[in-house]
Enzyme design. Structure first.
Site, short mmCIF file in Angstrom:
data_model
loop_
_atom_site.label_atom_id
_atom_site.label_comp_id
_atom_site.label_asym_id
_atom_site.label_seq_id
_atom_site.Cartn_x
_atom_site.Cartn_y
_atom_site.Cartn_z
N HIS A 174 1.04 -0.97 -0.23
CA HIS A 174 -0.44 0.04 -0.14
C HIS A 174 0.79 0.72 -0.10
CE1 HIS A 174 -3.11 -2.62 0.91
NE2 HIS A 174 -4.11 -1.45 0.37
N ASP A 175 2.01 1.54 1.48
CA ASP A 175 3.17 2.00 1.06
C ASP A 175 3.85 1.97 2.30
OD1 ASP A 175 3.80 4.82 0.72
OD2 ASP A 175 1.96 6.15 1.27
#
Length: 681
Positions: free
Chosen positions: A546-547
């Site tokens: 996701h990050d």
């Protein structure tokens, strides 16, 4: 047709995705979702023709006194929830009553947070309302919706034009039977037509994707193509036993490199390759004026930061490499012919598991798959094998009526989001970092709750838009969001039903290769421990994907931690031991589900909304004493029944309300079971 009946079909699982109402071993059906289908009858027919409940289903409870009570609670609670968060999203109106006249007006105004987040609001299209478009991720999608719709309408039209000009499919009547056999000739002609369709579609996909990529990323498009080429080279040039490890190292490394390199600006590349013979004065002057890299960076397309969206492409790169390597272990014979399957009507399991033909793993097919325009930006995720199979044959689940109903559902969801951000400013309030102590516990809980709903909608809308685009183009990817955010009580089930295509990708390419829920030979408690360890590794990857941020890693670990109570509860209260006390077991499960919901809300608020510090402020605000709530509670209860902390009193009422909601969730799943539908989410 009855409007109520049409609305029921509009929101049926069959309309959302036929995979939800049929087994993954069953080929897709062409049943029209606006007409009753045999598998949606409430009861199965017995041998004597009498109606019987579907296996495992319980009699309906909708008209029982208990569920009439639950319905009344919902009817009262839901409007109050909306009103509460709406009240904190508008300017405070100070009515000067006799008591207010004796109070300092400045003190009353100090409890107002509107001025803190007013600058984050924008002019809206609903009269008299501003819009909270402060979420950058959703704002990017919302601001470009008109252009995306134009491209979505143009794409199928261009494909039809391309097909009419470059029709690669031969005429069936012109193909003579082979070996003097009609059946083999028919099979051969069908294969030629299927191959021709695939080649024609992929040729168009390559051309359109090239233009689409240039429009999106400008001169950064070659960077994307270079990464694709390196990944393809790893899969096809290394020995097959080295490919899995090399694939994971390369693609996880790309996730970190993209983040740290910020998309590799050409200006930085130009500085690196600047001749060493240049003097320091010349280098300083060149940096001040800008170099050739600065010029290239200025043409970054509609989305210059391509690296933010590349995470979805990484999943497709991994999918291709593993599907290719696994195909090398299947031998030269065709699994479709070996199992005597109909290649034009394969089940989802066969489309995903059975390898494509050896020649299908070409560089052109790989690039067309990795950059397939309708799914390039956000998914849903389609495996390479499934993509090739659908390029040869259109699934029977794709019909005009189903596409129309799916499109209507998307527009209703889009309108719901528009109404929400025009009347409920939860994102702006959160971004303004307000003084949480000025809100009541109920207001704080609703701010957190609707923040999660905003997250749910802002992800649902792009996913459904791009899936609708793919459906119109003749490709049926999995539906990403199966249930409403407020219709989840299990951490395991929530993970299966949220970002569903990603979850299925995780299971196929990570969870099962790692050993799944325990691996071969692992049984009992140790098998469950192994499964939990695997789950922790999976959610660590999911968080990094996701990050690369600490708060998302914390989210992944919290999700892994919060599945432990559900796992332990399953061991302490096995369903089989309570089969003679189903009603008691349902109530016990309801209590556990309330705890699950509170934990899932906390984890998702940390990962995607307010972060750990913001969650701490929300929790402290909810459980602390709030002077303004004392008098309102005293009106309903005797002083003797009050605790020292009204926030805890509110938390108790919230748990009771959640318990009511959970019982409705249980009954909704029972209703699905009565229709012969059993989902694990």
């Amino acid at each position: 047709m009855n409007l109520l009946h049409y609305a029921g079909r509009l929101y049926s699982l069959n309309t959302l995705d036929t995979r939800l109402t049929t087994s993954f071993k069953t080929p897709p059906s062409r049943l029209d979702p606006v007409r009753p289908s045999p598998d949606e009858a409430p009861y199965t027919k017995g041998r004597n023709g009498a109606g019987e409940l579907a296996k495992g289903a319980t009699p309906p409870r909708w008209r029982s006194p208990e569920f009439i009570y639950h319905g009344l609670v919902i009817l009262l609670a839901v409007p109050l929830m909306f009103k509460t968060v709406y009240d904190v999203s508008k300017r405070m109106n100070i009515f000067l009553s006799r008591r207010a006249l004796q109070t300092d007006i400045d003190d009353l105004a100090s409890h107002e947070n509107y001025h803190k987040f007013a600058s984050l609001l924008s002019p809206g299209w609903i009269p008299g309302r501003k819009v909270d478009n402060s979420d950058q991720q959703y704002a990017t999608f919302r601001d470009n919706v008109p252009y995306l719709f134009a491209v979505m309408m143009l794409h199928p039209l261009l494909r039809r034009l391309f097909d009419s000009v470059y029709n690669a499919a031969p005429n069936v009547s012109s193909i003579p039977p082979q070996n003097g056999s009609d059946s083999s000739g028919s099979s051969s002609s069908e294969s030629i037509i299927a191959n021709g369709r695939m080649n024609r579609r992929i040729s168009f996909d390559l051309g359109f994707s090239a233009l689409f990529l240039l429009a999106l990323h400008g001169f950064s498009a070659p960077k994307v193509l270079l990464i694709l080429y390196i990944n393809y080279a790893l899969a096809t040039r290394l020995r097959k036993e080295y490919v899995p490890v090399a694939t994971w190292f390369f693609n996880i490394g790309i996730l970190f490199a993209n983040e740290l390199g910020k998309g590799y600006p050409y200006s930085d590349i130009a500085n690196v390759i600047l001749p060493w013979t240049a003097s320091a004065e010349e280098v300083t002057e060149q940096n001040a004026k800008g170099n050739w890299g600065t010029v290239l960076d200025s043409y970054g397309g509609l989305i210059p930061r391509w690296e933010i969206l590349f995470n979805v492409t990484v999943l497709r790169l991994i999918s291709f490499n593993f599907d290719y390597v696994w195909s090398l272990n299947r031998g030269a014979s065709s699994p479709v012919e070996k199992k005597h399957l109909d290649s034009a009507n394969l089940s989802e399991r066969d489309r995903v598991d059975l390898p494509a033909k050896p020649q299908d793993y070409s560089f052109g097919n790989y690039v067309a798959y990795a950059l397939y325009s309708p799914l390039y930006l956000a998914g849903p995720i389609l495996t390479f094998n499934d993509y090739i199979s659908q390029q040869r044959h259109t699934l029977r689940s794709i019909t005009r009526s189903r596409n129309l109903l799916y499109g209507i559902r998307f527009f209703i969801a889009l309108l719901s989001m528009e109404v929400m951000i025009h009347f409920i400013y939860v994102i702006a309030i959160s971004k303004a970092q307000p003084e949480w102590q000025v809100y009541t516990p109920f207001q704080l809980s609703m701010l957190g709750y609707f923040s999660l709903h905003h997250i749910w909608l802002k992800l649902l809308l792009p996913w459904r838009f791009f899936r609708l685009w793919a459906l119109l183009d003749g490709i049926d990817p999995p539906e990403n969001v199966v249930r409403c955010m407020s219709d989840n009580y299990s951490a395991f089930a929530f993970w299966r039903g949220w970002h569903r295509s990603f979850n299925r990708w995780i299971i196929r390419y990570i969870y099962i290769p790692m050993g799944g829920s325990g691996g071969p030979g692992a049984r009992g408690k140790w098998g469950r421990v192994r499964g939990i360890v695997n789950l922790l590794a999976v959610f660590t990857f999911v968080a990094m994907w996701h990050d690369i941020q600490l708060r998302l890693l914390m989210w992944g670990w919290l999700i892994s931690l919060f599945v432990l109570p559900e796992t332990l509860a399953g061991l302490l209260f096995p369903k089989q031991k309570w089969k003679d006390h189903k009603e008691v077991y349902r109530l016990i499960c309801g209590v556990g589900a309330v705890g699950n919901i509170l934990m899932m809300m906390s984890a998702n608020l940390v990962g995607f909304a307010v972060g750990l510090d913001g969650l701490e402020g929300l929790v402290q605000g909810i459980v602390r004493s709030y002077p303004g709530t004392i008098s309102s509670i005293e009106k309903c209860f005797k002083p003797a029944t009050l605790t020292s902390d009204p926030g805890l009193v509110f938390l108790g009422f919230a748990c009771v309300a959640l318990f009511t909601g959970v019982q409705l969730m249980f009954e909704l799943r029972e209703e699905e079971l009565r229709h012969g539908i059993h989902m694990k989410c």
